[in-house]
Design an enzyme around this catalytic site. Structure first.
Site: not given
Ligand code: F6P
Length: 330
Positions: A80, A110, A136, A220, A224, A260-261
């Protein structure tokens, strides 16, 4: 959609930007091999916009994209790059691209990444084509983005496993999935995983509503439940929801944050096919003299969408699908 003289294109640059997504490699492979087929040169910019600023350009040949279609992540790395928000950085990037003989760019990423590409076109008339690559799935103008299907299936596998242990121990679970400010992953895995409630930013439900769903389930004979929440401020992070539920009802919820998985792993067949089709089309769009567009999926077919239109629109998850959740999980 904008036009330019395609005969000026001898070399195409390709890069991945923002959060990585499974299937990005399949897209890179398709871009490289389609371009080579058309006797163009391809240059990979390593590390997204930062790579362009650092002149981190590498020639990509047929072999450099061998054996990558099945790999998650991105061989071109990703970042980024906040620096690119500055006009002087974009000027530098444009100068670097011209000096390196890169005539047009294909950006895989994105919304944030698309804005950088849009600026390169608007400020320097530099030809760009974007491919939607994000787990996303929040990019307007395409029904699906590269990586979404894999992320959904990864999260779903985890939720199915949680369902087993939740059922054995008669427990309530809150599973938090990714999505930044959007609830596409949450909605899809919630419906596919039989969740009792789904919290998403686009159509938030209250803690009271969730408590009432859990209570009526217990009445009902349900033993779980699994609630899915999208990350982000609006629905509330999973631990905050668990605390809210505890305060209002006394129910203790176990929390599982998938994190992140969801971003890694082998891309599904669907993502590989999507990425291959979009990657090839992106090259064709450029060689036919069109730019400032995104190549996406509309009505299940590959389509070309104006980049400005995509960035000026919003995409929301299917509310009808969401409304099915409490009915189908009864
Ligand atoms: O945009 C993809 C994404 O995995 C989002 O779902 C999440 O909020 C963000 O990136 C996490 O970003 P980073 O890996 O920079 O922490």
């Amino acid at each position: 959609m904008s036009t330019f003289d395609p005969s000026q294109i001898k070399t195409i640059g390709v890069f991945t930007s923002g959060g990585d997504a499974p299937g990005m490699n399949a897209a890179i492979r398709a871009v490289v091999r389609t371009a080579l087929q058309k006797n163009l040169k391809v240059v990979g910019c390593l590390g997204g916009y930062q790579g362009i600023l650092d002149n981190d350009f590498h020639i990509l040949d047929r072999k450099s994209v061998a054996n990558i279609i099945q790999r998650g992540g991105t061989i071109l790395k990703s970042k980024r790059c906040l620096e690119f928000l500055k006009p002087e950085a974009r000027k530098q990037a444009h100068e670097n691209l011209v000096a390196a003989g890169v005539d047009a760019l294909i950006c895989i990423g994105g919304n944030g990444s698309f804005k950088g590409a849009q600026a390169l076109y608007k400020e320097f008339q530099y030809p760009v084509v974007c491919l939607p690559g994000t787990i996303d799935n929040d990019i307007a103008g395409t029904e699906q983005s590269i990586g979404f299907d894999t992320a959904v299936n990864t999260a779903l596998e985890a939720i199915d496993r949680i369902r087993d242990t939740a059922s054995s121990h008669n427990r309530l679970f809150i599973v938090e999935v990714m999505g930044r400010d959007s609830g596409f992953i949450a909605t899809t895995v919630g419906v596919a995983g039989g969740a009792e409630e789904i919290f998403i930013p686009e159509k938030p439900i209250t803690v009271e509503q969730a408590v009432s769903t859990i209570q009526s389930g217990i009445q009902r004979g349900k033993t779980s439940s699994i609630l899915i929440t999208a990350e982000g401020k609006k629905p509330g992070r999973a631990y905050d929801l668990a605390e809210g539920i505890r305060k209002r009802s006394g129910f203790e919820a176990k929390v599982c944050i998938l994190g992140h998985i969801q971003r890694g792993g082998r891309p599904t067949a669907r993502d590989r096919v999507l990425a291959s089709g979009l990657g090839a089309k992106a090259v064709e769009v450029l060689t036919s003299g069109h730019c400032n567009v995104m190549v996406g999926i509309q009505s299940a077919s590959i389509d070309v969408v104006d980049l400005d239109q995509s960035l000026n629109s919003q995409k929301t998850p299917d509310h009808e699908l969401l409304a099915l959740t409490p009915i189908l999980s009864r």
